[in-house]
Design an enzyme around this catalytic site. Structure first.
Site, PDB file in Angstrom:
ATOM      1  N   ILE A  91      -0.778   0.659  -1.553  1.00 35.99           N
ATOM      2  CA  ILE A  91      -0.869   1.978  -2.479  1.00 35.99           C
ATOM      3  C   ILE A  91       0.402   1.459  -3.355  1.00 35.99           C
ATOM      4  O   ILE A  91       1.427   0.818  -3.008  1.00 35.99           O
ATOM      5  CB  ILE A  91      -0.309   3.085  -1.578  1.00 35.99           C
ATOM      6  CG1 ILE A  91       1.144   3.039  -1.086  1.00 35.99           C
ATOM      7  CG2 ILE A  91      -1.383   3.601  -0.810  1.00 35.99           C
ATOM      8  CD1 ILE A  91       1.842   4.387  -0.780  1.00 35.99           C
ATOM      9  N   CYS A  92       0.190   2.010  -4.629  1.00 32.74           N
ATOM     10  CA  CYS A  92       0.912   1.592  -5.703  1.00 32.74           C
ATOM     11  C   CYS A  92       2.192   2.754  -5.587  1.00 32.74           C
ATOM     12  O   CYS A  92       1.789   3.934  -5.534  1.00 32.74           O
ATOM     13  CB  CYS A  92       0.257   1.877  -7.042  1.00 32.74           C
ATOM     14  SG  CYS A  92      -0.685   0.259  -7.439  1.00 32.74           S
ATOM     15  N   LEU A  93       3.374   2.336  -5.633  1.00 29.10           N
ATOM     16  CA  LEU A  93       4.547   3.449  -5.332  1.00 29.10           C
ATOM     17  C   LEU A  93       4.881   3.675  -6.898  1.00 29.10           C
ATOM     18  O   LEU A  93       4.774   2.810  -7.780  1.00 29.10           O
ATOM     19  CB  LEU A  93       5.481   2.746  -4.642  1.00 29.10           C
ATOM     20  CG  LEU A  93       4.951   2.945  -3.159  1.00 29.10           C
ATOM     21  CD1 LEU A  93       6.358   2.129  -2.302  1.00 29.10           C
ATOM     22  CD2 LEU A  93       4.873   4.163  -2.581  1.00 29.10           C
TER      23      LEU A  93
END
Lengths: 174, 806
Positions: free
Chosen positions: A118-120
């Site tokens: 996931i992109c934070l």
């Protein structure tokens, strides 16, 4: 700490902080660190349960405790969407945060790296760096995955990218 | 893998397996509760809090409130509503029931307070009180934020138990403080020796306290001092008396006052109210007689209180003076602090004086001068004598020098002239004589009676035998005046009007007389003649006038006869001469056109005929005047021989009364003038004024007069031997013959008179007269001419006699 909603923030502050700064290759020190990880995870889990806000199950899948697997879920429109969750402890841990993966959603959303990582948010990394030895897995889940799920799942459901398992079964049946 | 890690793994696993608690939303809960209520599962009243997040039962609320109240001791209902989070309405309602259930609670001004709270407050107050020794209730009330009444009612039952102190006039005091202030009050009260207003004392004590306590000292109420003071007085610790609550008279002062009054009075036999007032006795008479009846025999006067011995002393001195027939000044006998009013009042208390007054043996003037009757009688007599001499000197028309000071003389003259008027009136109406005295006498008598009533008894006439004769005289007079009094009643008013004109020696004059007679009075009355001289003069005046009147009345009787005779004579003589005058006046008409001659003739007539006539009239009128005034007049030798100078005439005229004087003056003036007519008219006015009507010349009378005149002239002419004086007579006779007019011509006018005759006489006669006259004009020069004249005399005489015969 700006950039997060107040609920997240209050929760985060209640997760016990860690003290030992050691990675998976540090042997005994890693064990100490791992114990602290567990304590903080227990506290976080209990907190979530008492607030009727339980949203994940994880467990170490190797004895060293460097790979974790489990499930996480999100309730949207009274339907529970459940996904597989897996991540590795990087060797530079705790300086580097673990990369959380949701392999089921790989390719379904733009907010994701290849392999389901996931992109934070932009705020995550500096905050993590600032609290280097004190933040652990529980913090990464609370700060990283929980907001991501809350932001992305409704969009994915509304756009039809993901379907509830009941629907999916019913549609397949029909 | 150590055990701990495994254990942690296991715990984590367990934690994740544990059942998560289930949470309901608020909305769900509200709906649930409503559902329960609908289903009658909850069958009791359920309240919700103000926040709307809680439900609470009444019992719980009640419990909470009670605990809260008990915890805090004192809490307002509003605060209670906040604390419980329940609407005020329910809290108030519950508060009421809680108060009724719990006896130890009370609800005041929206606050619930427990007894224990008050106990603790009382303890606090007590602590403070012991520190400060006094606290104001108001201060406490403000501090506790409760009403003054409430705190008083709360403190009342705790005084002496929890609060060790005393509540006085809104202040709390410790016993020690009370004792200290009490000591101050006692000290101050004992230190005072003069009557003091207590409020002043309290204020000074208050200042003292404030000084002692410094700025922190709380003002002590005056009533606190007062109550302490009252306690001390009651307890006998300080002695004295309090009047009207604030006027404190210490006993020591009262005693000193009493002693001072006693000693002064016993030493001096009198004490003036001023002294008493200085001693702080506001009502001296009351003090001496009522409050302090130690001087029962003392008499209160106007400004002084005297012992009877003082009165006896005055009495003796006055009596002595009266017996000696003298007078006394009571004021000079008394101490200087006595006022005239006191002296007068004391005189009323003197027995002998009262007796003398009652029996008319003494009179009081100017409040304190006592004069014996005999003394007054003497003065009266002297004054009357003086008056007589004055009247005489006046009537004689000359002032005797050195007789009296000028001022007196002038006044006397004026008075006597006024007197003459009155005497006229008196003779007009005999019974009016005493009228003017009526009111005065009456007044005197009335006061006399009053005096007599005041004296207790009167029967010591025998003491005054010496003055008896005088007294009897007086009595006679009094009775006469009294009888006249009775007649007066109705006439008083009209007489009063006349009184101004009425004659009498003025008071001032009598006052001066008295001063001259009794020099002592001058010493007494010099500063204020009103005190004695005026009243005395006032009193004496009627008597003097009366006596004098009587004397004059006697004189009048003698004079009346003579007056009548005089007037008759005058009338006769006047008639005669006035007719002649009129006759002569007629002759003047002939010369009206010749101005200068006319003037000469007028003058001549006035000088020769009118002047003696006027002189005669004036003299006789003057004499009559004197007789009327009762002045003795010597028998005048011969009235015809009198002749006055113009100055004398004016003086006599001025002496006449009223209008007559003016008219007489006019006559005198006319006499000096040039016109016979003016003289005639003014002369007539005078005679009319003096009641002597003159006869008018009528034809018949004129003829008779002319005839007699002619006869006389004829006889004179025939008898005349002097050639010079013959001519005028002949001319006059010729005038009678020709014009039937009696001409009186002076020598200067003869020639004119003759020229007037020429056209009436024949040639020869004219010639004779002219020649004679021409000769006569030179006659004075030489004897020779006189001889010529003498030779011509028979011719002239024959001229006249012939003419008269023809």
């Amino acid at each position: 700490m700006e950039g997060w909603d107040p609920n997240t923030k209050s929760t985060l502050t209640q997760i016990p902080l860690l003290t030992t700064k050691s990675g998976p290759r540090d042997g005994a020190a890693w064990t100490v660190r791992l114990k602290e990880e567990y304590k903080s995870l227990i506290a976080y889990t209990q907190m979530n349960k008492s607030n009727d806000n339980d949203w994940f199950r994880i467990s170490a899948s190797n004895p060293e405790g460097t790979r974790w697997t489990g499930k996480c879920w999100y309730v949207y429109n009274l339907l529970k969407y459940e996904f597989d969750l897996q991540f590795d402890i990087p060797v530079t841990y705790p300086s580097t945060a673990p990369e959380l993966e949701l392999p089921q959603l790989d390719g379904k959303t733009q907010k994701m790296y290849r392999g389901g990582k996931i992109c934070l948010t932009v705020h995550f990394k500096p905050l993590w760096a600032k609290n280097c030895p004190r933040f652990g897995i529980a913090h990464a889940l609370c700060l990283g995955l929980a907001p991501w799920l809350a932001a992305e799942i409704p969009i994915l459901v509304d756009s039809g990218m993901i379907k509830h398992k009941d629907d999916a079964t019913s549609s397949t049946e029909s | 893998m150590d055990d701990e890690l495994l254990e942690l793994q296991r715990q984590f696993e367990f934690a994740q397996q544990a059942k998560s608690s289930i949470r309901l939303s608020d909305r769900n809960v509200v709906e649930l509760v409503q559902k329960l209520q609908q289903l009658q599962v909850i069958d009791f009243e359920l309240l919700h809090t103000a926040s709307g997040k809680e439900y609470i039962t009444l019992d719980q609320l009640r419990n909470e409130m009670v605990t809260e109240v008990k915890r805090l001791g004192r809490i307002s209902v509003i605060d209670l509503a906040d604390v419980t989070g329940v609407d005020l309405y329910y809290v108030e309602k519950l508060a009421q029931s809680i108060i009724t259930d719990h006896g130890e609670l009370m609800l005041t001004e929206g606050e619930i307070v427990t007894e224990s709270y008050w106990d603790s407050i009382a303890e606090e107050i007590n602590e403070r009180l012991q520190e400060c020794s006094q606290i104001a209730l108001t201060e406490l009330a403000v501090q506790l934020n409760v009403g003054l009444d409430l705190i008083a009612s709360v403190l009342e039952p705790r005084l002496g138990t929890i609060v060790k102190g005393r509540l006085e006039g809104g202040q709390l005091y410790t016993p020690a403080y009370v004792a200290r202030v009490s000591a101050m009050v006692r000290g101050a009260a004992r230190g005072i020796t003069v009557p003091t207003n207590l409020t002043v004392l309290w204020s000074s004590l208050q200042n003292l306290l404030q000084e002692m306590d410094g700025a922190s000292g709380v003002a002590v109420d005056g009533s606190f001092f007062q109550s302490l003071f009252n306690g001390l007085v009651k307890g006998g610790e300080i002695s004295g008396s309090v009047r009207a609550g604030v006027h404190w008279t210490p006993a020591v002062f009262a005693v000193a006052q009493k002693e001072s009054v006693d000693s002064f009075f016993s030493q001096n036999s009198f004490i003036s109210y001023d002294v008493l007032q200085k001693l702080g006795i506001p009502q001296p008479v009351q003090f001496l007689q009522v409050t302090n009846p130690r001087y029962p025999e003392g008499k209160p006067l106007v400004t002084t209180f005297v012992h009877p011995s003082m009165i006896e002393m005055l009495d003796a001195a006055t009596e002595d003076a009266l017996e000696r027939g003298s007078w006394s000044d009571s004021l000079s006998l008394l101490p200087s602090s006595f006022t005239p009013q006191d002296a007068s009042k004391m005189l009323f208390l003197c027995q002998s004086v009262q007796l003398a007054l009652k029996s008319n043996k003494a009179h009081i003037f100017g409040d304190f001068y006592v004069l014996s009757s005999s003394f007054m009688k003497d003065i009266c007599d002297c004054t009357v004598k003086e008056l007589e001499t004055l009247a005489v000197s006046k009537s004689l028309g000359t002032v005797k020098p050195g007789d009296l000071p000028i001022a007196n003389e002038v006044k006397a003259g004026y008075d006597s002239s006024r007197l003459s008027v009155s005497s006229e009136m008196a003779s007009d109406s005999g019974s009016n004589k005493h009228a003017d005295k009526g009111p005065k006498k009456k007044k005197g008598k009335a006061t006399g009676n009053a005096l007599a009533n005041q004296s207790e008894s009167g029967a010591d006439n025998q003491e005054h035998t010496s003055t008896k004769s005088k007294k009897s005289q007086r009595k006679g007079k009094d009775t006469s005046s009294q009888t006249s009094d009775s007649k007066q009643g109705s006439r008083k008013e009209s007489l009063k009007m006349k009184e101004d004109n009425l004659s009498s020696p003025s008071e001032e004059w009598i006052m001066e007389k008295i001063t001259a007679l009794v020099p002592d009075f001058e010493e007494q009355g010099i500063d204020d003649p009103e005190t004695i001289l005026r009243p005395l003069a006032n009193k004496l005046r009627p008597t003097i006038i009366n006596t004098w009147m009587e004397k004059r009345k006697a004189l009048f009787k003698d004079n009346a006869e003579r007056m009548k005779q005089l007037l008759d004579n005058l009338q006769k003589k006047l008639d005669e001469s006035f007719l002649n005058m009129q006759l002569y006046e007629k002759a003047l008409e002939l010369f009206e056109d010749d101005q200068s001659t006319s003037v000469v003739l007028h003058r001549h007539l006035l000088r020769t005929v009118a002047a003696p006539m006027v002189d005669m009239l004036l003299h006789d009128l003057d004499e009559q005047n004197k007789l009327k005034n009762g002045v003795e007049v010597q028998e005048s030798p011969n009235s015809e021989s009198i002749s006055f100078s113009p100055g004398d005439r004016a003086a006599i005229s001025k002496s006449f009364p009223g209008a007559l004087s003016n008219k007489a003056l006019a006559v005198v003036e006319a006499l000096e003038g040039k016109r016979v007519e003016t003289f005639m008219s003014s002369f007539r006015a005078v005679t009319e004024e003096s009641g002597l009507p003159l006869k008018k010349l009528d034809k018949k009378l004129e003829r008779t007069l002319l005839h007699s005149y002619r006869k006389e002239l004829t006889s004179q002419v025939s008898a005349e031997t002097d050639p010079v004086s013959l001519l005028p007579k002949v001319v006059s006779l010729l005038y009678v013959q020709v014009y039937h007019k009696a001409l009186q011509a002076p020598g200067r006018a003869i020639s004119v008179a003759i020229s007037q005759l020429t056209d009436k006489l024949d040639e020869t006669a004219c010639k004779i007269i002219a020649d004679y006259q021409a000769a006569a004009e030179d006659s004075c020069a030489s004897n020779r001419i006189r001889e010529i004249l003498e030779s011509q005399m028979p011719a002239l005489k024959s001229l006249v006699s012939g003419a008269s015969r023809s």
